[in-house]
Enzyme design. Sequence first.
Site, mmCIF file in Angstrom:
data_model
loop_
_atom_site.group_PDB
_atom_site.id
_atom_site.type_symbol
_atom_site.label_atom_id
_atom_site.label_comp_id
_atom_site.label_asym_id
_atom_site.label_seq_id
_atom_site.Cartn_x
_atom_site.Cartn_y
_atom_site.Cartn_z
ATOM 1 N N HIS A 54 0.816 5.279 1.235
ATOM 2 C CA HIS A 54 0.070 6.155 2.140
ATOM 3 C C HIS A 54 0.716 7.541 2.114
ATOM 4 O O HIS A 54 1.947 7.653 2.202
ATOM 5 C CB HIS A 54 0.101 5.576 3.568
ATOM 6 N N GLY A 112 -3.705 -4.429 10.399
ATOM 7 C CA GLY A 112 -4.050 -3.126 10.989
ATOM 8 C C GLY A 112 -4.354 -2.111 9.899
ATOM 9 O O GLY A 112 -4.400 -2.440 8.722
ATOM 10 N N ASN A 121 0.849 -1.193 0.000
ATOM 11 C CA ASN A 121 0.000 0.000 0.000
ATOM 12 C C ASN A 121 0.879 1.235 0.000
ATOM 13 O O ASN A 121 1.994 1.231 0.504
ATOM 14 C CB ASN A 121 -0.895 0.014 1.258
HETATM 15 C C1 GRF Z 1 -2.582 8.689 -2.903
HETATM 16 O O1 GRF Z 1 -1.896 9.792 -2.337
HETATM 17 C C2 GRF Z 1 -2.696 7.581 -1.892
HETATM 18 O O2 GRF Z 1 -1.582 7.496 -1.029
HETATM 19 C C3 GRF Z 1 -3.894 8.024 -1.104
HETATM 20 O O3 GRF Z 1 -4.798 8.541 -2.050
HETATM 21 C C4 GRF Z 1 -4.039 9.024 -3.164
HETATM 22 C C5 GRF Z 1 -4.552 8.320 -4.390
HETATM 23 O O4 GRF Z 1 -4.147 9.059 -5.486
HETATM 24 N N1 GRF Z 1 -4.474 6.914 -0.376
HETATM 25 P P1 GRF Z 1 -4.354 8.439 -6.979
HETATM 26 O O5 GRF Z 1 -5.751 7.829 -7.006
HETATM 27 O O6 GRF Z 1 -3.283 7.416 -7.179
HETATM 28 O O7 GRF Z 1 -4.198 9.626 -7.864
#
Ligand code: GRF
Length: 202
Positions: free
Chosen positions: A111, A145, A109
């Site tokens: 973040h 988590g 993932n």
């Molecule tokens: C990214 O910054 C991701 O970390 C967060 O939402 C954003 C998604 O951006 N969860 P995209 O859909 O890849 O443009």
Amino acid sequence: KRLVVLVSGSGTNLQALLDALAAEGAEGYGAEIVAVGADRDSIAGLERAERAGLPTFVCRVKDFATREEWDRALAEATAAYEPDLVVSAGFMKIVGKEFLARFGGRFVNTHPALLPSFPGAHGVRDALAYGAKVTGCTVHFVDDGVDTGPIIAQGVVEVRDEDDASALHERIKEVERRLLVDVVGRLARNGYRIEGRKVVIQ
Ligand code: GRF
């Protein structure tokens, strides 16, 4: 290596992976995206996948009687493409036991904050509200988590006085897209081991 990418929104992280593949080829990059999944319809992320000629699937929570059934459906839809690695690129749902049973240890993932600071769905807003001077992005393996799995890589982004959440998030995403493309390529090409909270990429 076969990648399935999960999205929920604009899909610019997905696009960064698509662009890297277009530039380097599956051989050079070490992986190919075999399908894109989402938790909702009509999002730019799915349009990007369709433009790239990729198969897509959508698993909406509201189409299932229980969260467990949704989780199982998502796991089965993903498993149908026999991925080596699953990448959550802005996928905004927390997966459950079934999905983790199948893909734990090969589910990554990204973040938009420096975990363990500011986990959850509003990491950018929370860092800004807290008055953090630097924030950034984290690519990590998903565990049971929320944003707590072993960290693979992080990138630092300065917070500017004039930032609002969207300006800051855009600047984070510039770093995040490069970090994700780099990490996914290295995981795919080199192989890796997870030792407790440590990730060793060969
Ligand atoms: C990214 O910054 C991701 O970390 C967060 O939402 C954003 C998604 O951006 N969860 P995209 O859909 O890849 O443009």
